[in-house]
Scaffold this active site. Sequence first.
Site, mmCIF file in Angstrom:
data_model
loop_
_atom_site.group_PDB
_atom_site.id
_atom_site.type_symbol
_atom_site.label_atom_id
_atom_site.label_comp_id
_atom_site.label_asym_id
_atom_site.label_seq_id
_atom_site.Cartn_x
_atom_site.Cartn_y
_atom_site.Cartn_z
ATOM 1 C CE LYS A 10 -4.047 -2.155 2.178
ATOM 2 N NZ LYS A 10 -5.061 -2.033 3.258
ATOM 3 C CE1 TYR A 50 -9.540 -2.679 0.195
ATOM 4 C CE2 TYR A 50 -8.545 -0.760 -0.847
ATOM 5 C CZ TYR A 50 -8.428 -1.911 -0.081
ATOM 6 O OH TYR A 50 -7.204 -2.282 0.419
ATOM 7 C CG ASN A 113 -3.859 -2.090 6.786
ATOM 8 O OD1 ASN A 113 -3.719 -1.744 5.617
ATOM 9 N ND2 ASN A 113 -4.897 -2.793 7.190
ATOM 10 C CG HIS A 116 -5.387 -6.101 -0.465
ATOM 11 N ND1 HIS A 116 -6.631 -6.067 0.131
ATOM 12 C CD2 HIS A 116 -5.477 -7.017 -1.473
ATOM 13 C CE1 HIS A 116 -7.443 -6.910 -0.504
ATOM 14 N NE2 HIS A 116 -6.762 -7.489 -1.484
ATOM 15 C CD GLU A 127 -8.994 -8.832 -3.804
ATOM 16 O OE1 GLU A 127 -9.822 -8.289 -3.036
ATOM 17 O OE2 GLU A 127 -7.896 -9.299 -3.399
HETATM 18 P P1 GDP Z 1 -8.157 -6.585 5.487
HETATM 19 O O1 GDP Z 1 -8.778 -7.716 4.727
HETATM 20 O O2 GDP Z 1 -7.372 -7.028 6.702
HETATM 21 O O3 GDP Z 1 -7.346 -5.659 4.597
HETATM 22 O O4 GDP Z 1 -9.338 -5.707 6.115
HETATM 23 P P2 GDP Z 1 -10.787 -5.273 5.541
HETATM 24 O O5 GDP Z 1 -11.127 -5.999 4.276
HETATM 25 O O6 GDP Z 1 -11.742 -5.366 6.683
HETATM 26 O O7 GDP Z 1 -10.609 -3.718 5.231
HETATM 27 C C1 GDP Z 1 -9.983 -3.278 4.050
HETATM 28 C C2 GDP Z 1 -9.061 -2.136 4.393
HETATM 29 O O8 GDP Z 1 -9.830 -1.017 4.869
HETATM 30 C C3 GDP Z 1 -8.082 -2.398 5.541
HETATM 31 O O9 GDP Z 1 -6.934 -3.114 5.140
HETATM 32 C C4 GDP Z 1 -7.756 -1.002 5.996
HETATM 33 O O10 GDP Z 1 -6.822 -0.340 5.114
HETATM 34 C C5 GDP Z 1 -9.110 -0.321 5.875
HETATM 35 N N1 GDP Z 1 -9.882 -0.408 7.126
HETATM 36 C C6 GDP Z 1 -10.453 -1.518 7.687
HETATM 37 N N2 GDP Z 1 -11.102 -1.234 8.816
HETATM 38 C C7 GDP Z 1 -10.968 0.099 8.999
HETATM 39 C C8 GDP Z 1 -11.437 1.024 10.007
HETATM 40 O O11 GDP Z 1 -12.116 0.631 10.958
HETATM 41 N N3 GDP Z 1 -11.090 2.335 9.845
HETATM 42 C C9 GDP Z 1 -10.350 2.779 8.786
HETATM 43 N N4 GDP Z 1 -10.055 4.076 8.706
HETATM 44 N N5 GDP Z 1 -9.891 1.951 7.826
HETATM 45 C C10 GDP Z 1 -10.194 0.627 7.933
#
Ligand code: GDP
Length: 140
Positions: A10, A50, A113, A116, A127
Amino acid sequence: MPQKTFSIIKPDAVASGKAGKILALLEENGFRIVAARMVRLSQRQAEGFYAVHRERPFFGSLVKFMTEGPVIVMALEREDAVKKLREVMGATNPANAAEGTIRKLYAESIERNAIHGSDAPETAEQELKYFFNTQELEQL
Ligand code: GDP
């Protein structure tokens, strides 16, 4: 049987100069880099990628983050790749990520973070196709 998964280094990790360390960690964990490209995602690309999160309160912020600078999109291959990549990445929130995981080492926050990784084999297939053509995904 080797399996392919999709990953993105990222914008936070590329900007802070951690891309090489992340690639090294992936290789040390048995992943083969099948395809990789540096791209600056457009707003449309990030929103499309997303789309499952579009109703979430952080969607706008996530799209802004993912388009703020270049990312490295990758096709990775190993045994049980989807599950193993999720393990090597660590929890979404670095505060909850296990020691030695990419997010524990390099993530700045739950949003910024570092990496991905596809969450299921079906998602990985979608994807991979979003960013790579069939030829790029063939064995070299
Ligand atoms: P992943 O599969 O671990 O990447 O997590 P998710 O699919 O739940 O979320 C996609 C991405 O959205 C995450 O990797 C973060 O960059 C972002 N994200 C997830 N949860 C949060 C949140 O609660 N707040 C914010 N600001 N970003 C989030």
